[in-house]
Design an enzyme around this catalytic site. Structure first.
Site, PDB file in Angstrom:
ATOM      1  N   SER A 172     -14.075   6.377  -1.399  1.00 44.52           N
ATOM      2  CA  SER A 172     -12.766   6.052  -0.878  1.00 44.52           C
ATOM      3  C   SER A 172     -12.434   7.093   0.192  1.00 44.52           C
ATOM      4  O   SER A 172     -13.261   7.954   0.495  1.00 44.52           O
ATOM      5  CB  SER A 172     -11.847   6.118  -2.082  1.00 44.52           C
ATOM      6  OG  SER A 172     -10.544   6.098  -1.702  1.00 44.52           O
ATOM      7  N   LEU A 173     -11.248   7.017   0.770  1.00 50.41           N
ATOM      8  CA  LEU A 173     -10.847   8.007   1.774  1.00 50.41           C
ATOM      9  C   LEU A 173      -9.520   8.619   1.357  1.00 50.41           C
ATOM     10  O   LEU A 173      -8.666   7.933   0.812  1.00 50.41           O
ATOM     11  CB  LEU A 173     -10.639   7.321   3.129  1.00 50.41           C
ATOM     12  CG  LEU A 173     -11.860   6.835   3.891  1.00 50.41           C
ATOM     13  CD1 LEU A 173     -11.430   5.972   5.061  1.00 50.41           C
ATOM     14  CD2 LEU A 173     -12.692   8.012   4.380  1.00 50.41           C
ATOM     15  N   ASP A 199       0.575   4.120  -2.548  1.00 47.62           N
ATOM     16  CA  ASP A 199       0.150   5.462  -2.140  1.00 47.62           C
ATOM     17  C   ASP A 199       1.174   6.514  -2.554  1.00 47.62           C
ATOM     18  O   ASP A 199       0.814   7.645  -2.887  1.00 47.62           O
ATOM     19  CB  ASP A 199      -0.089   5.519  -0.630  1.00 47.62           C
ATOM     20  CG  ASP A 199      -1.337   4.734  -0.226  1.00 47.62           C
ATOM     21  OD1 ASP A 199      -2.204   4.531  -1.094  1.00 47.62           O
ATOM     22  OD2 ASP A 199      -1.442   4.320   0.939  1.00 47.62           O
ATOM     23  N   LYS A 219     -13.246  10.292  11.714  1.00 50.25           N
ATOM     24  CA  LYS A 219     -14.456  10.834  11.079  1.00 50.25           C
ATOM     25  C   LYS A 219     -15.090  11.880  11.988  1.00 50.25           C
ATOM     26  O   LYS A 219     -15.139  11.668  13.209  1.00 50.25           O
ATOM     27  CB  LYS A 219     -15.499   9.717  10.876  1.00 50.25           C
ATOM     28  CG  LYS A 219     -14.989   8.506  10.161  1.00 50.25           C
ATOM     29  CD  LYS A 219     -16.037   7.374  10.145  1.00 50.25           C
ATOM     30  CE  LYS A 219     -15.456   6.193   9.368  1.00 50.25           C
ATOM     31  NZ  LYS A 219     -16.315   5.012   9.378  1.00 50.25           N
ATOM     32  N   ASP A 224       0.812  -1.222   0.000  1.00 48.63           N
ATOM     33  CA  ASP A 224       0.000   0.000   0.000  1.00 48.63           C
ATOM     34  C   ASP A 224       0.842   1.267   0.000  1.00 48.63           C
ATOM     35  O   ASP A 224       0.510   2.249  -0.642  1.00 48.63           O
ATOM     36  CB  ASP A 224      -0.849   0.050   1.269  1.00 48.63           C
ATOM     37  CG  ASP A 224      -2.095  -0.774   1.108  1.00 48.63           C
ATOM     38  OD1 ASP A 224      -2.107  -1.616   0.192  1.00 48.63           O
ATOM     39  OD2 ASP A 224      -3.040  -0.567   1.894  1.00 48.63           O
ATOM     40  N   LYS A 276      -8.908   1.010  10.875  1.00 42.20           N
ATOM     41  CA  LYS A 276      -9.113   0.849   9.438  1.00 42.20           C
ATOM     42  C   LYS A 276      -8.798  -0.599   9.100  1.00 42.20           C
ATOM     43  O   LYS A 276      -7.665  -1.053   9.279  1.00 42.20           O
ATOM     44  CB  LYS A 276      -8.195   1.778   8.650  1.00 42.20           C
ATOM     45  CG  LYS A 276      -8.417   1.686   7.149  1.00 42.20           C
ATOM     46  CD  LYS A 276      -7.570   2.695   6.419  1.00 42.20           C
ATOM     47  CE  LYS A 276      -7.924   2.793   4.948  1.00 42.20           C
ATOM     48  NZ  LYS A 276      -8.052   1.525   4.264  1.00 42.20           N
TER      49      LYS A 276
HETATM   50  S1  IVH Z   1     -15.331   4.791   6.134  1.00 39.42           S
HETATM   51  C1  IVH Z   1     -17.142   7.601   3.029  1.00 39.42           C
HETATM   52  N1  IVH Z   1     -14.282   3.286   8.038  1.00 39.42           N
HETATM   53  O1  IVH Z   1     -11.124   1.718   3.640  1.00 39.42           O
HETATM   54  C2  IVH Z   1     -16.308   6.853   4.010  1.00 39.42           C
HETATM   55  N2  IVH Z   1     -13.732   2.802   5.791  1.00 39.42           N
HETATM   56  O2  IVH Z   1      -9.566   3.530   2.004  1.00 39.42           O
HETATM   57  C3  IVH Z   1     -15.986   5.514   3.569  1.00 39.42           C
HETATM   58  N3  IVH Z   1     -12.283   0.851   5.509  1.00 39.42           N
HETATM   59  O3  IVH Z   1     -13.634   2.375   1.275  1.00 39.42           O
HETATM   60  C4  IVH Z   1     -15.295   4.575   4.402  1.00 39.42           C
HETATM   61  N4  IVH Z   1     -12.096   0.357   7.650  1.00 39.42           N
HETATM   62  O4  IVH Z   1     -13.404  -0.046   2.318  1.00 39.42           O
HETATM   63  C5  IVH Z   1     -14.366   3.525   6.710  1.00 39.42           C
HETATM   64  N5  IVH Z   1     -13.471   2.027   9.809  1.00 39.42           N
HETATM   65  C6  IVH Z   1     -13.547   2.257   8.499  1.00 39.42           C
HETATM   66  C7  IVH Z   1     -12.878   1.453   7.556  1.00 39.42           C
HETATM   67  C8  IVH Z   1     -12.995   1.765   6.200  1.00 39.42           C
HETATM   68  C9  IVH Z   1     -11.757   0.016   6.403  1.00 39.42           C
HETATM   69  C10 IVH Z   1     -12.066   0.769   4.063  1.00 39.42           C
HETATM   70  C11 IVH Z   1     -13.304   1.005   3.237  1.00 39.42           C
HETATM   71  C12 IVH Z   1     -13.006   2.294   2.494  1.00 39.42           C
HETATM   72  C13 IVH Z   1     -11.523   2.240   2.400  1.00 39.42           C
HETATM   73  C14 IVH Z   1     -10.922   3.597   2.143  1.00 39.42           C
END
Ligand code: IVH
Length: 666
Positions: A81-82, A36, A287, A32, A114
């Protein structure tokens, strides 16, 4: 003067290649962090050069995992995505930006682990689980319900639920399960899977749900997508509590942070704890807790402005490179592997690292005896980042690939257009072993008890070199092998004998024609009445077959043109192996579906895909993976999508399960 346009184009192409490897083939080559870095460099260039169009750039998208064989489904709310960062400063800046945006609010954040798994969206209607969809391109994903519905702990119904609910989370596989599956594969003489994340990603995309069910997947849910009525939630923390109340498997821990500095403290706490979690955690997601503020903060084209992912650095350690060993694949490709003094990294003991190819070794000037910096991120195969030159032994010598091959007595050549060396000698024993392992494996001739250990002995003792030799083996030959007695020897002879009558596609797959996998082998069996007619087909005829592209057509044609392969086929025929195609045999017996081509789509009310396929084949028909002019019927289940639309457009008759049963038993 560097040319920015050129660098942008190169980066985009490279990132796209890695996206395909990661999302569609579940076989990433880089970790990753390296990925990245490429993306960050591209974003930087794009910012400095807005004159180059970047609407299509990978910096603007979330990748794409959709595959042709799956029904696609549009998420009610996109799966975004983030933005991510590896630096504390950038995390603090993210907080500062939001403070500026909301000057008179005290900002509360939710800090979550995450999870490094495979993203999934579960739809519940009136509290009933009805569908699981992969992220896809963020807007539309693949319907993977059949492979997800059996995951332990996934609630089928939830109480007091909103009418429509999309629950978001990640699918993963535990280490023990990963090891169990790999151990099984080794016994069967099949190649090991690289890591649990890839195996989980591959498993949710299996076409055979029964196979998927035999692999234990886990799931954890952390969020909500669409929800109707819409105002069911007001805070992110409330979602965590509600998911728990609905009895979803949830995050083992999360934190409510007062301000971004506090969030940082929580991230450090998470880093210390995460090895104990049952899921792989590669960072934290921070968040804004309050949904009203989230709304106001808004979104970029691919990510929310109210959240950020902080990713932990991959772990690194120094260790000594003891040896460079060479791995040889079924097609004869040679991959160098670093054998290391074992070292603890990211919770596992690392004793091997990939070296990719000759150029990589030369570029980094990696030598036997060197002290190297090894990195392991999440589930990825460990990599060697660099050599510590201060610790290089005085008498060390640059690694010479060609000379090394020579000392090992391996005849090989390097394709000038590629970085890979390939074995040339057909009689190389290691290659012979790989070819036989593939032939005997479960995905091909499925010969029980003929695993890699037995094959190795057969080859080294000169008892078998090619597949045809297997059919000459007698119990007396086998008794000499380690751990063999009269009974086990006879059992193996019987198993080899039994494989003679396997369906033709198994033999086609087992021949090891480059590029021809299991599905293509099935497509080929369906298109010809025998192996002999396949062997005679020209490239054009082959390329016109559904599912066979021009590269594969070339490869097949070249394989059958080779005299040694023709001899081998002749010997297999003499031994009485089945060369006849089953689909044509039943077509001529005149079942109700004789000669008909059906495409399956969606989930049928009471039949699995396998059951429906078996019924079709029994009635003399066959299945294909895509709808075309040649499709006779579309057998459609609950979900509808692109195949359905295409069938409608082409005027292909569409059957539901009832109509299908009626057709078979009028
Ligand atoms: S929130 C709009 N929370 O990581 C916000 N994502 O790199 C969307 N992921 O698409 C995601 N753990 O597949 C969120 N605690 C977590 C997460 C998480 C893993 C993944 C998810 C996301 C990706 C982004």
């Amino acid at each position: 003067m560097p040319d920015p346009q050129k660098e942008i184009d190169q980066l985009r192409a490279e990132i796209q290649r890695h996206d395909t490897l990661y999302y569609q083939q579940a076989q990433p080559e880089i970790d990753d962090q390296a990925y990245d870095r490429l993306k960050a460099r591209l974003a930087e260039l794009e910012l400095a050069h807005p004159e180059f169009d970047f609407a299509e750039s990978p910096t603007r998208s979330v990748g794409d995992d959709r595959l042709e064989a799956f029904e696609s489904y549009t998420h009610r709310k996109p799966m975004l995505s983030l933005d991510n960062t590896y630096s504390r400063e950038e995390l603090i800046e993210f907080g500062k930006r939001l403070e500026k945006r909301f000057p008179d609010r005290k900002l509360t954040y939710l800090v979550e682990p995450k999870i490094d798994g495979v993203a999934v969206s579960l739809t519940y209607e009136d509290g009933r689980f009805i569908r699981a969809v992969s992220r896809g391109n963020g807007t539309e994903g693949d319907d993977i319900t059949q492979n997800v519905r059996h995951i332990a702990g996934l609630p089928v119904t939830i109480a007091d639920a909103p009418e429509i609910l999309e629950v978001r989370g990640e699918i993963y596989m535990r280490h023990e399960e990963f090891e169990r599956i790999n151990a099984e594969r080794e016994i069967a003489g099949e190649a090991r899977y690289a890591n649990p994340r890839n195996l989980a990603a591959g498993t949710v995309k299996l076409l055979d749900p029964n196979l998927a069910r035999r692999r234990r997947l886990e799931i954890v849910l952390y969020g909500v997508g669409a929800c109707e009525p819409a105002d069911s939630f007001s805070h992110q923390a409330e979602i965590q509590q509600q998911l728990k109340a609905w009895q979803f498997p949830v995050l083992e821990k999360y934190w409510l942070a007062d301000g971004i500095e506090d969030a940082w403290n929580n991230i450090e706490e998470l880093d210390a704890l995460r090895q104990q979690f049952s899921y792989p955690t590669d960072g934290a997601v921070v968040k804004l807790d309050d949904f009203k503020l989230q709304q106001e903060a808004g979104y970029t084209s691919k990510a929310p402005r109210w959240a950020i992912a902080y990713k932990f650095e991959a772990e690194r350690a120094e260790t000594r490179l003891k040896e460079i060993s060479l791995q040889i694949g079924r097609t004869g490709a040679i991959t160098p592997v670093a054998i290391l003094e074992p070292v603890q990294l990211a919770g596992t003991t690392v004793s091997r690292a990939t070296l990719h190819n000759e150029d990589e070794i030369r570029r980094k000037d990696i030598r036997v005896g060197d002290t190297v910096l090894v990195q392991k991120a999440g589930e990825i195969i460990p990599q060697i980042l660099s050599v510590n030159l201060d610790k290089r032994p005085p008498n060390s010598q640059a690694f010479k690939f060609a000379a090394h091959l020579e000392t090992l007595g391996i005849e090989a050549e390097r394709d000038p257009s590629q970085a890979a060396w390939r074995i040339t000698g057909e009689d190389d024993p290691i290659r012979q072993q790989r070819v036989l392992q593939h032939f005997a494996s479960r995905a091909c001739m499925d010969i029980e008890n003929l695993g890699s250990a037995v094959i190795e002995q057969l080859v080294t003792r000169g008892l078998a070199q090619t597949a045809a030799d297997l059919y000459q083996l007698q119990a007396d030959d086998l008794i000499q092998l380690d751990k063999f007695a009269e009974k086990s020897a006879q059992n193996l002879v019987n198993a080899i004998e039994a494989s003679k009558s396997r369906p033709l596609w198994r033999l086609i797959h087992g021949l090891g024609i480059p590029h021809v996998g299991k599905q293509s082998a099935k497509d080929l069996e369906a298109a010809f009445d025998s192996l002999d007619s396949l062997a005679l087909a020209d490239e054009e005829t082959l390329a016109a077959i559904d599912g066979i592209g021009s590269i594969m057509a070339q490869s097949i044609h070249a394989w059958f043109a080779k005299p040694t392969n023709q001899e081998e086929l002749e010997r297999l025929r003499q031994h009485g192996l089945n060369f006849k195609s089953a689909s044509h045999a039943s077509a001529s017996t005149g079942g109700v579906l004789a000669g008909k081509v059906l495409v399956l789509t969606g989930t049928l009310p009471s039949l699995t895909r396998d059951e429906a396929t078996a019924m079709i084949e029994q009635a003399g028909g066959r299945t294909s993976s895509s709808v075309s002019q040649k499709t006779d019927y579309l057998l459609a289940g609950e979900a509808t999508g692109s195949k359905y639309a295409k069938a409608e457009k082409l005027g292909v008759p569409i059957l539901d399960e009832a109509a299908f049963r009626e057709l078979l038993n009028p």
